[in-house]
Design a protein around this motif. Structure first.
Motif, PDB file in Angstrom:
ATOM      1  N   VAL A 116      -8.010 -16.635  -6.861  1.00 55.25           N
ATOM      2  CA  VAL A 116      -7.868 -15.225  -6.478  1.00 55.25           C
ATOM      3  C   VAL A 116      -7.004 -15.109  -5.228  1.00 55.25           C
ATOM      4  O   VAL A 116      -6.112 -14.252  -5.137  1.00 55.25           O
ATOM      5  CB  VAL A 116      -9.255 -14.599  -6.240  1.00 55.25           C
ATOM      6  CG1 VAL A 116      -9.119 -13.155  -5.813  1.00 55.25           C
ATOM      7  CG2 VAL A 116     -10.102 -14.713  -7.502  1.00 55.25           C
ATOM      8  N   VAL A 117      -7.253 -15.996  -4.248  1.00 58.50           N
ATOM      9  CA  VAL A 117      -6.455 -15.984  -3.020  1.00 58.50           C
ATOM     10  C   VAL A 117      -4.999 -16.321  -3.330  1.00 58.50           C
ATOM     11  O   VAL A 117      -4.067 -15.714  -2.788  1.00 58.50           O
ATOM     12  CB  VAL A 117      -7.042 -16.978  -1.999  1.00 58.50           C
ATOM     13  CG1 VAL A 117      -6.190 -17.026  -0.735  1.00 58.50           C
ATOM     14  CG2 VAL A 117      -8.476 -16.598  -1.652  1.00 58.50           C
ATOM     15  N   ASP A 118      -4.783 -17.296  -4.222  1.00 59.84           N
ATOM     16  CA  ASP A 118      -3.420 -17.675  -4.586  1.00 59.84           C
ATOM     17  C   ASP A 118      -2.686 -16.522  -5.264  1.00 59.84           C
ATOM     18  O   ASP A 118      -1.514 -16.252  -4.967  1.00 59.84           O
ATOM     19  CB  ASP A 118      -3.455 -18.891  -5.517  1.00 59.84           C
ATOM     20  CG  ASP A 118      -2.070 -19.288  -5.991  1.00 59.84           C
ATOM     21  OD1 ASP A 118      -1.250 -19.705  -5.155  1.00 59.84           O
ATOM     22  OD2 ASP A 118      -1.795 -19.185  -7.208  1.00 59.84           O
ATOM     23  N   GLY A 119      -3.376 -15.828  -6.185  1.00 54.88           N
ATOM     24  CA  GLY A 119      -2.732 -14.693  -6.851  1.00 54.88           C
ATOM     25  C   GLY A 119      -2.363 -13.591  -5.872  1.00 54.88           C
ATOM     26  O   GLY A 119      -1.275 -13.010  -5.942  1.00 54.88           O
ATOM     27  N   ALA A 120      -3.272 -13.293  -4.924  1.00 57.31           N
ATOM     28  CA  ALA A 120      -2.976 -12.266  -3.925  1.00 57.31           C
ATOM     29  C   ALA A 120      -1.826 -12.692  -3.018  1.00 57.31           C
ATOM     30  O   ALA A 120      -0.946 -11.886  -2.691  1.00 57.31           O
ATOM     31  CB  ALA A 120      -4.226 -11.986  -3.088  1.00 57.31           C
ATOM     32  N   ALA A 121      -1.796 -13.968  -2.634  1.00 57.23           N
ATOM     33  CA  ALA A 121      -0.717 -14.458  -1.773  1.00 57.23           C
ATOM     34  C   ALA A 121       0.629 -14.400  -2.487  1.00 57.23           C
ATOM     35  O   ALA A 121       1.652 -14.054  -1.881  1.00 57.23           O
ATOM     36  CB  ALA A 121      -1.025 -15.888  -1.322  1.00 57.23           C
ATOM     37  N   ARG A 122       0.654 -14.719  -3.784  1.00 53.21           N
ATOM     38  CA  ARG A 122       1.913 -14.662  -4.536  1.00 53.21           C
ATOM     39  C   ARG A 122       2.433 -13.232  -4.632  1.00 53.21           C
ATOM     40  O   ARG A 122       3.638 -12.973  -4.537  1.00 53.21           O
ATOM     41  CB  ARG A 122       1.713 -15.256  -5.931  1.00 53.21           C
ATOM     42  CG  ARG A 122       1.477 -16.760  -5.927  1.00 53.21           C
ATOM     43  CD  ARG A 122       1.209 -17.303  -7.311  1.00 53.21           C
ATOM     44  NE  ARG A 122       2.389 -17.204  -8.145  1.00 53.21           N
ATOM     45  CZ  ARG A 122       2.475 -16.458  -9.242  1.00 53.21           C
ATOM     46  NH1 ARG A 122       1.443 -15.709  -9.615  1.00 53.21           N
ATOM     47  NH2 ARG A 122       3.574 -16.449  -9.951  1.00 53.21           N
ATOM     48  N   ARG A 146       6.377  -9.109  -2.657  1.00 54.96           N
ATOM     49  CA  ARG A 146       6.701  -7.805  -2.061  1.00 54.96           C
ATOM     50  C   ARG A 146       7.480  -7.971  -0.769  1.00 54.96           C
ATOM     51  O   ARG A 146       8.423  -7.212  -0.493  1.00 54.96           O
ATOM     52  CB  ARG A 146       5.417  -7.023  -1.805  1.00 54.96           C
ATOM     53  CG  ARG A 146       4.740  -6.545  -3.084  1.00 54.96           C
ATOM     54  CD  ARG A 146       3.511  -5.720  -2.770  1.00 54.96           C
ATOM     55  NE  ARG A 146       2.878  -5.235  -3.990  1.00 54.96           N
ATOM     56  CZ  ARG A 146       1.776  -4.484  -4.008  1.00 54.96           C
ATOM     57  NH1 ARG A 146       1.200  -4.141  -2.853  1.00 54.96           N
ATOM     58  NH2 ARG A 146       1.260  -4.083  -5.152  1.00 54.96           N
ATOM     59  N   LEU A 147       7.113  -8.953   0.057  1.00 53.68           N
ATOM     60  CA  LEU A 147       7.838  -9.171   1.307  1.00 53.68           C
ATOM     61  C   LEU A 147       9.275  -9.576   1.047  1.00 53.68           C
ATOM     62  O   LEU A 147      10.194  -9.159   1.759  1.00 53.68           O
ATOM     63  CB  LEU A 147       7.122 -10.254   2.141  1.00 53.68           C
ATOM     64  CG  LEU A 147       5.774  -9.858   2.741  1.00 53.68           C
ATOM     65  CD1 LEU A 147       5.146 -11.037   3.463  1.00 53.68           C
ATOM     66  CD2 LEU A 147       5.943  -8.686   3.699  1.00 53.68           C
ATOM     67  N   ARG A 148       9.495 -10.398   0.013  1.00 50.74           N
ATOM     68  CA  ARG A 148      10.867 -10.793  -0.323  1.00 50.74           C
ATOM     69  C   ARG A 148      11.696  -9.592  -0.736  1.00 50.74           C
ATOM     70  O   ARG A 148      12.859  -9.455  -0.351  1.00 50.74           O
ATOM     71  CB  ARG A 148      10.837 -11.840  -1.443  1.00 50.74           C
ATOM     72  CG  ARG A 148      10.840 -13.257  -0.930  1.00 50.74           C
ATOM     73  CD  ARG A 148      11.149 -14.234  -2.049  1.00 50.74           C
ATOM     74  NE  ARG A 148      10.120 -15.230  -2.117  1.00 50.74           N
ATOM     75  CZ  ARG A 148       9.139 -15.263  -2.996  1.00 50.74           C
ATOM     76  NH1 ARG A 148       9.060 -14.316  -3.911  1.00 50.74           N
ATOM     77  NH2 ARG A 148       8.244 -16.204  -2.978  1.00 50.74           N
ATOM     78  N   ASP A 202      11.186  -6.492   0.126  1.00 48.52           N
ATOM     79  CA  ASP A 202      11.395  -5.586   1.261  1.00 48.52           C
ATOM     80  C   ASP A 202      12.430  -6.117   2.246  1.00 48.52           C
ATOM     81  O   ASP A 202      13.166  -5.349   2.866  1.00 48.52           O
ATOM     82  CB  ASP A 202      10.072  -5.345   1.993  1.00 48.52           C
ATOM     83  CG  ASP A 202       9.085  -4.578   1.121  1.00 48.52           C
ATOM     84  OD1 ASP A 202       9.544  -3.924   0.152  1.00 48.52           O
ATOM     85  OD2 ASP A 202       7.870  -4.655   1.402  1.00 48.52           O
ATOM     86  N   ARG A 203      12.497  -7.443   2.401  1.00 45.35           N
ATOM     87  CA  ARG A 203      13.410  -8.022   3.378  1.00 45.35           C
ATOM     88  C   ARG A 203      14.829  -8.178   2.846  1.00 45.35           C
ATOM     89  O   ARG A 203      15.752  -8.399   3.617  1.00 45.35           O
ATOM     90  CB  ARG A 203      12.888  -9.393   3.817  1.00 45.35           C
ATOM     91  CG  ARG A 203      11.609  -9.320   4.646  1.00 45.35           C
ATOM     92  CD  ARG A 203      11.097 -10.700   4.963  1.00 45.35           C
ATOM     93  NE  ARG A 203       9.854 -10.634   5.732  1.00 45.35           N
ATOM     94  CZ  ARG A 203       9.160 -11.708   6.093  1.00 45.35           C
ATOM     95  NH1 ARG A 203       9.580 -12.920   5.751  1.00 45.35           N
ATOM     96  NH2 ARG A 203       8.047 -11.569   6.793  1.00 45.35           N
ATOM     97  N   ARG A 204      15.010  -8.105   1.556  1.00 43.88           N
ATOM     98  CA  ARG A 204      16.336  -8.305   0.960  1.00 43.88           C
ATOM     99  C   ARG A 204      16.716  -7.111   0.099  1.00 43.88           C
ATOM    100  O   ARG A 204      16.798  -7.214  -1.131  1.00 43.88           O
ATOM    101  CB  ARG A 204      16.360  -9.588   0.125  1.00 43.88           C
ATOM    102  CG  ARG A 204      16.034 -10.835   0.959  1.00 43.88           C
ATOM    103  CD  ARG A 204      16.015 -12.063   0.088  1.00 43.88           C
ATOM    104  NE  ARG A 204      15.685 -13.251   0.857  1.00 43.88           N
ATOM    105  CZ  ARG A 204      15.554 -14.465   0.327  1.00 43.88           C
ATOM    106  NH1 ARG A 204      15.726 -14.628  -0.975  1.00 43.88           N
ATOM    107  NH2 ARG A 204      15.261 -15.512   1.085  1.00 43.88           N
ATOM    108  N   PRO A 205      16.968  -5.973   0.721  1.00 47.20           N
ATOM    109  CA  PRO A 205      17.337  -4.797  -0.092  1.00 47.20           C
ATOM    110  C   PRO A 205      18.690  -4.951  -0.765  1.00 47.20           C
ATOM    111  O   PRO A 205      18.915  -4.418  -1.842  1.00 47.20           O
ATOM    112  CB  PRO A 205      17.349  -3.661   0.939  1.00 47.20           C
ATOM    113  CG  PRO A 205      17.586  -4.340   2.254  1.00 47.20           C
ATOM    114  CD  PRO A 205      16.905  -5.665   2.152  1.00 47.20           C
ATOM    115  N   ASP A 206      19.586  -5.677  -0.106  1.00 53.38           N
ATOM    116  CA  ASP A 206      20.918  -5.850  -0.695  1.00 53.38           C
ATOM    117  C   ASP A 206      20.834  -6.621  -2.002  1.00 53.38           C
ATOM    118  O   ASP A 206      21.486  -6.274  -3.002  1.00 53.38           O
ATOM    119  CB  ASP A 206      21.842  -6.579   0.285  1.00 53.38           C
ATOM    120  CG  ASP A 206      22.070  -5.759   1.552  1.00 53.38           C
ATOM    121  OD1 ASP A 206      21.919  -4.513   1.469  1.00 53.38           O
ATOM    122  OD2 ASP A 206      22.385  -6.358   2.595  1.00 53.38           O
TER     123      ASP A 206
END
Length: 234
Positions: free
Chosen positions: A67-73, A78-80, A82-86
């Motif tokens: 469960v923790v692994d799925g949430a972390a993935r 999402r962070l990737r 958000d950080r790479r809009p281009d």
């Protein structure tokens, strides 16, 4: 630059020490549980001997890591984005078929890895069940020493399945392990069962159960080595 290399051995030593301490503590606590008595629902005094329940609780806790692994993935994905809009805009210009194909390949790769690692997990489950059943008949100290027999089974399986070769000093160390495990097993079988209250046959049965469990756990180590090194798993 040299600092990480100088601290690496200390990190490995700390991991080894933590494994030894936690493994020993787990065996002692399990044996203490199997020596407890309580009042049952009918009011009679009953001995707690529930190895299957203990194994279920242990693996339930391990399963929560999924469960923790799925949430972390999901969070990393999402962070990737958000950080790479281009890069996200460039992907929008790509054909939809290519995006879906790449996503399906990534998902298939993750599911294939999970399926492959199910084999060593199953070996760990079966091996832990055998060890817990064996712990009902033998002392915790004997069980902990017999767990060292996994070195013997692991060496045999590594040569048979992974094609490894052992050098002379490794064969010598393996022979010492065989002698040590054999002496502990015979001493337990012929020693008076004051600590466990069981006869010679029961103690021999407990030794056999622990050894079978170590065979399964050695299989787990060989499967994991293949998965992590040969199959290039993360």
């Amino acid at each position: 630059v040299a600092a990480p290399h100088s601290t690496a051995p200390f990190g490995v030593a700390a991991l080894i020490a933590a494994t030894l301490v936690s493994g020993t503590a787990c065996t002692i606590l399990l044996k203490a549980q199997y020596g407890m008595w309580s009042i049952g629902v009918d009011g009679s005094r009953e001995h707690f001997a529930r190895p299957v329940f203990n194994v279920f609780v242990m693996f339930l806790g391990m399963a929560l890591v999924g469960v923790v692994d799925g949430a972390a993935r999901r969070v990393r994905g999402r962070l990737r984005r958000d950080r790479r809009p281009d890069q996200a805009e460039e992907k929008e210009t790509e054909p939809a078929e290519d995006i879906e194909s790449q996503a399906s390949r990534d998902e298939l790769s993750y599911h294939w890895k999970v399926f492959t690692l199910a084999a060593p997990a199953a070996c760990e489950l079966v091996g832990t069940c055998f060890v817990n059943f064996g712990l009902l008949y033998i002392p915790a100290s004997t069980c902990q020493i017999l767990r060292g027999s996994s070195i013997i089974f692991c060496a045999m399986l590594s040569m048979a399945l992974l094609g490894k070769r052992m050098r002379c000093f490794e064969w010598l160390g393996l022979a010492i392990c065989v002698a040590g495990v054999g002496l502990v097993g015979m001493a337990q079988m012929f020693h008076a069962g004051v600590a466990t209250g069981s006869d010679e046959g029961s103690r021999g049965f407990g030794v056999a159960l622990v050894l079978i469990g170590q065979c399964f756990q050695a299989s787990q180590l060989v499967f994991e080595e293949f998965s992590l090194k040969k199959a290039n798993f993360p």
